[in-house]
Design an enzyme around this catalytic site. Sequence first.
Site, PDB file in Angstrom:
ATOM      1  N   ASP A  47       0.822  -1.218   0.000  1.00  0.00           N
ATOM      2  CA  ASP A  47       0.000   0.000   0.000  1.00  0.00           C
ATOM      3  C   ASP A  47       0.857   1.270   0.000  1.00  0.00           C
ATOM      4  O   ASP A  47       2.102   1.201   0.042  1.00  0.00           O
ATOM      5  CB  ASP A  47      -0.963  -0.045   1.202  1.00  0.00           C
ATOM      6  CG  ASP A  47      -2.319   0.570   0.871  1.00  0.00           C
ATOM      7  OD1 ASP A  47      -2.395   1.408  -0.033  1.00  0.00           O
ATOM      8  OD2 ASP A  47      -3.304   0.214   1.562  1.00  0.00           O
ATOM      9  N   ASP A  65      -9.562   3.885  -3.805  1.00  0.00           N
ATOM     10  CA  ASP A  65     -10.292   2.706  -3.302  1.00  0.00           C
ATOM     11  C   ASP A  65     -11.729   2.655  -3.813  1.00  0.00           C
ATOM     12  O   ASP A  65     -12.399   3.682  -3.921  1.00  0.00           O
ATOM     13  CB  ASP A  65     -10.360   2.743  -1.764  1.00  0.00           C
ATOM     14  CG  ASP A  65      -9.066   2.273  -1.112  1.00  0.00           C
ATOM     15  OD1 ASP A  65      -8.044   2.125  -1.814  1.00  0.00           O
ATOM     16  OD2 ASP A  65      -9.087   2.061   0.114  1.00  0.00           O
TER      17      ASP A  65
END
Length: 410
Positions: free
Chosen positions: A175, A230
């Site tokens: 991430d 996202d």
Amino acid sequence: MAIQYSCRLAMEIVLALCILVLLNSSASSAARLLVNKEQVRRRHLVENGLGETPPMGWSSWNHFGCDVNESLVRETADAMVSTGLAALGYQYINLDDCWAELNRDSEGNMVPKASTFPSGIKALADYVHNKGLKLGIYSDAGNQTCSKRMPGSLGREEQDAKTFASWGIDYLKYDNCENLGISVKQRYPPMSEALSKTGRPIFLSMCVWGWEDPAIWGKTVGNSWRTTRDIVDNWNSMTSIADSNDRWASYAGPGGWNDPDMLEVGNGGMSTEEYRSHFSIWALAKAPLLVGCDIRAMDDTTHELISNAEVIAVNQDKLGIQGKKVKSNNDLEVWAGPLSGNKIAVVLWNRSSSNATVTASWSDLGLEPGTTVDARDLWEHSTQSSVSGEISANLDSHACKMYVLTPNNS
Ligand SMILES: *[C@@H]1O[C@H](CO)[C@@H](O)[C@H](O)[C@H]1NC(C)=O
Ligand SMILES: *[C@@H]1O[C@H](CO)[C@@H](O)[C@H](O)[C@H]1NC(C)=O
Ligand SMILES: *[C@@H]1O[C@H](CO)[C@@H](O)[C@H](O)[C@H]1NC(C)=O
Ligand SMILES: CC(=O)N[C@H]1CO[C@H](CO)[C@@H](O)[C@@H]1O
């Protein structure tokens, strides 16, 4: 490193030239075109041999967030097998954020969180492997992960990669939080190199949120790269992410895939037809198919959607070309892409708020006007023979049809 890379590049160019010369003397121009494309597509493959087709599996994040533990992971692995999903190709069981203690141990190693993973990650990997599945884990190219509840791997890439490999990890989602403002292009390659140094093939999923246009350079570093922010479990998020991801279609291919984020099918925020569209478009776009619901408790509709073997076959087609939006007209959309064996995958999608007819004409699909096809409806599981000129369907709002067209006499 730079020297190694340029040597590799030089060798590959020589190889490509040799193949060109050979082909010029023998094969037809059509075959030559195909092989050339293949050469170009493979040149930048990260050299772990993984991701020949988009990865399929499950991830804890969309449904469980930080509420993860080893029994959840074991039960999910059990369910993957008992529901038949494993046999359909879903193989990765991916732990997302929050699996580790906030602090490293005295030797600087990441430590599984004692309260939720008391048996450790190695034992979990053994359990998952015994089911014939693979275990994925999560870290961050920053000094902490997005939850801020565990350390990131920036500056610790080799140590963490070694730890993951020693546990038997098969997949790393990496991430982009707490990144100290350092360029993505500087922070991701060290983990790629560290993973490759371990000698264990570990799929590298770069969760780079589309920063610095990862489709353009991602294939040298990882096996997939997030092209967008996202996903959220609603229609607007899903459709806008599908559109952003579509811009990069031409860069995807075996070994390196555009990633529009994990599936929300089964999490309750969209209608059945919206989830059918979500799954169809992700499959057509050669996106990773990472289920994001609680598969231990999914309903029959969810199971039917994510276990459609014909739709999965489009995603896993060995040609590995990302289908894309080929026509868009007042929320009337046609998405399509080539499959192996001269077939074409097509999605007719009504994104407007009312019932309507959506049509793909042969010119939208690159088919000659006189061509007839057999049209397989992948959701109805029925075939129309000798269709000519166009294919169309009456669709409810937000619904889609998905077909594989097989041209006759080809
Ligand atoms: C493990 O996580 C699941 C999902 O969040 C939860 O339902 C369950 O109670 C947890 N089990 C333990 C032992 O903490
Ligand atoms: C991460 O970096 C930020 C900015 O330098 C700093 O404030 C923070 O304390 C760091 N966190 C850790 C865990 O190192
Ligand atoms: C849409 O049109 C089809 C075909 O005319 C019909 O079967 C269907 O019930 C319609 N749906 C809605 C929501 O009107
Ligand atoms: C793709 C498509 O045909 N969309 C249609 C959906 O329905 C509305 C209302 O009938 C049409 O205006 C759209 O063109």
